[in-house]
Every structure is written in structure tokens, then in C-alpha cells.
Design a protein around this motif. Sequence first.
Motif, PDB file in Angstrom:
ATOM      1  N   HIS A  26      37.818-107.342 -18.842  1.00 58.52           N
ATOM      2  CA  HIS A  26      37.073-108.573 -19.102  1.00 58.52           C
ATOM      3  C   HIS A  26      37.683-109.316 -20.285  1.00 58.52           C
ATOM      4  CE1 HIS A  26      33.773-110.912 -20.967  1.00 58.52           C
ATOM      5  NE2 HIS A  26      33.527-111.247 -19.716  1.00 58.52           N
ATOM      6  N   ALA A  27      37.967-108.587 -21.346  1.00 58.30           N
ATOM      7  CA  ALA A  27      38.564-109.206 -22.535  1.00 58.30           C
ATOM      8  C   ALA A  27      39.931-109.806 -22.214  1.00 58.30           C
ATOM      9  CB  ALA A  27      38.673-108.182 -23.657  1.00 58.30           C
ATOM     10  N   ALA A  28      40.708-109.120 -21.392  1.00 54.61           N
ATOM     11  CA  ALA A  28      42.032-109.640 -21.021  1.00 54.61           C
ATOM     12  C   ALA A  28      41.902-110.926 -20.211  1.00 54.61           C
ATOM     13  CB  ALA A  28      42.800-108.585 -20.219  1.00 54.61           C
ATOM     14  N   PHE A  29      40.949-110.977 -19.297  1.00 56.62           N
ATOM     15  CA  PHE A  29      40.750-112.197 -18.500  1.00 56.62           C
ATOM     16  C   PHE A  29      40.280-113.359 -19.368  1.00 56.62           C
ATOM     17  CE2 PHE A  29      40.129-109.312 -14.670  1.00 56.62           C
ATOM     18  CZ  PHE A  29      41.361-109.613 -14.128  1.00 56.62           C
ATOM     19  N   VAL A  30      39.399-113.083 -20.311  1.00 54.70           N
ATOM     20  CA  VAL A  30      38.926-114.144 -21.210  1.00 54.70           C
ATOM     21  C   VAL A  30      40.090-114.650 -22.068  1.00 54.70           C
ATOM     22  CG1 VAL A  30      37.438-114.616 -23.197  1.00 54.70           C
ATOM     23  CG2 VAL A  30      36.527-113.387 -21.234  1.00 54.70           C
ATOM     24  N   ALA A  31      40.931-113.730 -22.543  1.00 56.40           N
ATOM     25  CA  ALA A  31      42.093-114.132 -23.347  1.00 56.40           C
ATOM     26  C   ALA A  31      43.066-114.975 -22.511  1.00 56.40           C
ATOM     27  CB  ALA A  31      42.798-112.902 -23.907  1.00 56.40           C
ATOM     28  N   ALA A  32      43.270-114.582 -21.262  1.00 56.52           N
ATOM     29  CA  ALA A  32      44.167-115.350 -20.381  1.00 56.52           C
ATOM     30  C   ALA A  32      43.599-116.744 -20.122  1.00 56.52           C
ATOM     31  CB  ALA A  32      44.366-114.606 -19.064  1.00 56.52           C
ATOM     32  N   ALA A  33      42.293-116.842 -19.957  1.00 56.78           N
ATOM     33  CA  ALA A  33      41.657-118.149 -19.746  1.00 56.78           C
ATOM     34  C   ALA A  33      41.826-119.025 -20.978  1.00 56.78           C
ATOM     35  CB  ALA A  33      40.178-117.981 -19.416  1.00 56.78           C
ATOM     36  N   ASN A  34      41.649-118.437 -22.145  1.00 53.95           N
ATOM     37  CA  ASN A  34      41.830-119.198 -23.383  1.00 53.95           C
ATOM     38  C   ASN A  34      43.275-119.648 -23.561  1.00 53.95           C
ATOM     39  OD1 ASN A  34      39.141-119.014 -24.082  1.00 53.95           O
ATOM     40  ND2 ASN A  34      39.422-117.177 -25.318  1.00 53.95           N
ATOM     41  N   ALA A  35      44.221-118.785 -23.211  1.00 55.83           N
ATOM     42  CA  ALA A  35      45.637-119.152 -23.320  1.00 55.83           C
ATOM     43  C   ALA A  35      45.979-120.292 -22.364  1.00 55.83           C
ATOM     44  CB  ALA A  35      46.511-117.935 -23.031  1.00 55.83           C
ATOM     45  N   ALA A  36      45.460-120.236 -21.149  1.00 59.67           N
ATOM     46  CA  ALA A  36      45.718-121.306 -20.177  1.00 59.67           C
ATOM     47  C   ALA A  36      45.101-122.615 -20.642  1.00 59.67           C
ATOM     48  CB  ALA A  36      45.169-120.908 -18.804  1.00 59.67           C
ATOM     49  N   GLU A  37      43.897-122.540 -21.218  1.00 57.68           N
ATOM     50  CA  GLU A  37      43.250-123.747 -21.727  1.00 57.68           C
ATOM     51  C   GLU A  37      44.059-124.341 -22.880  1.00 57.68           C
ATOM     52  OE1 GLU A  37      38.885-125.199 -23.365  1.00 57.68           O
ATOM     53  OE2 GLU A  37      39.455-123.093 -23.546  1.00 57.68           O
ATOM     54  N   THR A  38      44.543-123.495 -23.755  1.00 53.94           N
ATOM     55  CA  THR A  38      45.361-123.962 -24.882  1.00 53.94           C
ATOM     56  C   THR A  38      46.643-124.618 -24.384  1.00 53.94           C
ATOM     57  OG1 THR A  38      44.478-122.210 -26.284  1.00 53.94           O
ATOM     58  CG2 THR A  38      46.546-123.214 -26.980  1.00 53.94           C
ATOM     59  N   GLU A  39      47.270-123.995 -23.386  1.00 53.39           N
ATOM     60  CA  GLU A  39      48.492-124.570 -22.828  1.00 53.39           C
ATOM     61  C   GLU A  39      48.224-125.943 -22.226  1.00 53.39           C
ATOM     62  OE1 GLU A  39      51.813-123.782 -19.323  1.00 53.39           O
ATOM     63  OE2 GLU A  39      50.361-122.207 -19.788  1.00 53.39           O
ATOM     64  N   ALA A  40      47.132-126.070 -21.496  1.00 55.31           N
ATOM     65  CA  ALA A  40      46.804-127.362 -20.881  1.00 55.31           C
ATOM     66  C   ALA A  40      46.571-128.422 -21.959  1.00 55.31           C
ATOM     67  CB  ALA A  40      45.566-127.222 -19.997  1.00 55.31           C
ATOM     68  N   HIS A  41      45.853-128.069 -23.028  1.00 56.74           N
ATOM     69  CA  HIS A  41      45.600-129.038 -24.099  1.00 56.74           C
ATOM     70  C   HIS A  41      46.891-129.425 -24.814  1.00 56.74           C
ATOM     71  CE1 HIS A  41      41.293-129.355 -23.863  1.00 56.74           C
ATOM     72  NE2 HIS A  41      41.167-128.035 -23.834  1.00 56.74           N
ATOM     73  N   GLU A  42      47.773-128.468 -25.018  1.00 61.30           N
ATOM     74  CA  GLU A  42      49.055-128.778 -25.665  1.00 61.30           C
ATOM     75  C   GLU A  42      49.905-129.696 -24.794  1.00 61.30           C
ATOM     76  OE1 GLU A  42      50.926-125.080 -26.641  1.00 61.30           O
ATOM     77  OE2 GLU A  42      49.548-124.680 -28.315  1.00 61.30           O
ATOM     78  N   LEU A  43      49.930-129.424 -23.496  1.00 61.81           N
ATOM     79  CA  LEU A  43      50.702-130.282 -22.595  1.00 61.81           C
ATOM     80  C   LEU A  43      50.125-131.698 -22.553  1.00 61.81           C
ATOM     81  CD1 LEU A  43      51.399-127.805 -19.662  1.00 61.81           C
ATOM     82  CD2 LEU A  43      53.088-128.813 -21.208  1.00 61.81           C
ATOM     83  N   ILE A  44      48.820-131.784 -22.557  1.00 62.24           N
ATOM     84  CA  ILE A  44      48.183-133.107 -22.569  1.00 62.24           C
ATOM     85  C   ILE A  44      48.525-133.835 -23.868  1.00 62.24           C
ATOM     86  CG2 ILE A  44      45.944-134.285 -22.677  1.00 62.24           C
ATOM     87  CD1 ILE A  44      44.911-132.110 -20.715  1.00 62.24           C
ATOM     88  N   GLY A  45      48.512-133.093 -24.985  1.00 61.48           N
ATOM     89  CA  GLY A  45      48.860-133.695 -26.278  1.00 61.48           C
ATOM     90  C   GLY A  45      50.301-134.175 -26.318  1.00 61.48           C
TER      91      GLY A  45
END
Length: 127
Positions: A26-45
Motif C-alpha cells: 500500500h505504501a509503495a502504491f501511494v508513493a508511486a502515485a505521489n511520484a506520478a503526480e509530481t512528474e505531471a506537475h513538473e511537466l506542466i510547469g
Amino acid sequence: MSTRKDRLRKLVKVQEQLKALHESRHAAFVAAANAAETEAHELIGHFDQDNSLSSLFPDLYHRRIAQAVVRQEESLENARQEAGLIAAASARTNIVERAYKDVRNRDERERSDRERLDLIAQKRGQE
């Protein structure tokens, strides 16, 4: 042959390990979701910056952003499923722990009853 108490003790240990496995997944999936969200925000920026390559390759940026969002959603769904498995594992662990405690308490009562009966038999033998 092993006693019921020993088997239940081992089963409690296995259930706790299974619960820990689901918690770490569960913790690994939450971390992966957070990493993907961060990547999307960085790409948008980066997409809106003047010196960005987004003006040359807009399709690539859009595709990477979409992939990051899809990965985030998949990871969040997997995390939700693992949360359900954690709840089930917790329930099973609690049930087995209760059964183990009941058997342990019963064994202790039986042992103390036998000791009392032995003491009574010894006193009667001395009389």
C-alpha cells in the motif's frame, strides 16, 4: 504432534507478516502515485516556460503528462485495493489472536487446576 496453541501461535505470526506485506505494498502504491503526480506537475510547469522544448514537441509533453496522470490513477486504485486487503488481513489476525489467547488461557487454567488437584492429592496422601 504440535498442539493447537502452537499452531495458532504460528498462524498469528503468518497473519501478521501477511498484514505487513499488504501495508508495505500500500505504501509503495501511494508513493508511486505521489511520484506520478509530481512528474505531471513538473511537466506542466516546464510546458509554460519560454526556454522549454514544449513548443517544439508539444505532443511529447502532452503524452508524458497523460501517462503520468494514468500512472497516478492506477497507483491510487491499487492502493485502495491494498487498503481493503489490509482490512481483511487485520480482521483475520484479530480472530486468530483471540483464538490463540483463548486456548492459552484455557491451557493455563487447566494447568493450574491440575496443580491444585495434585496439591490436594498430596495433602490427602499425607493424612
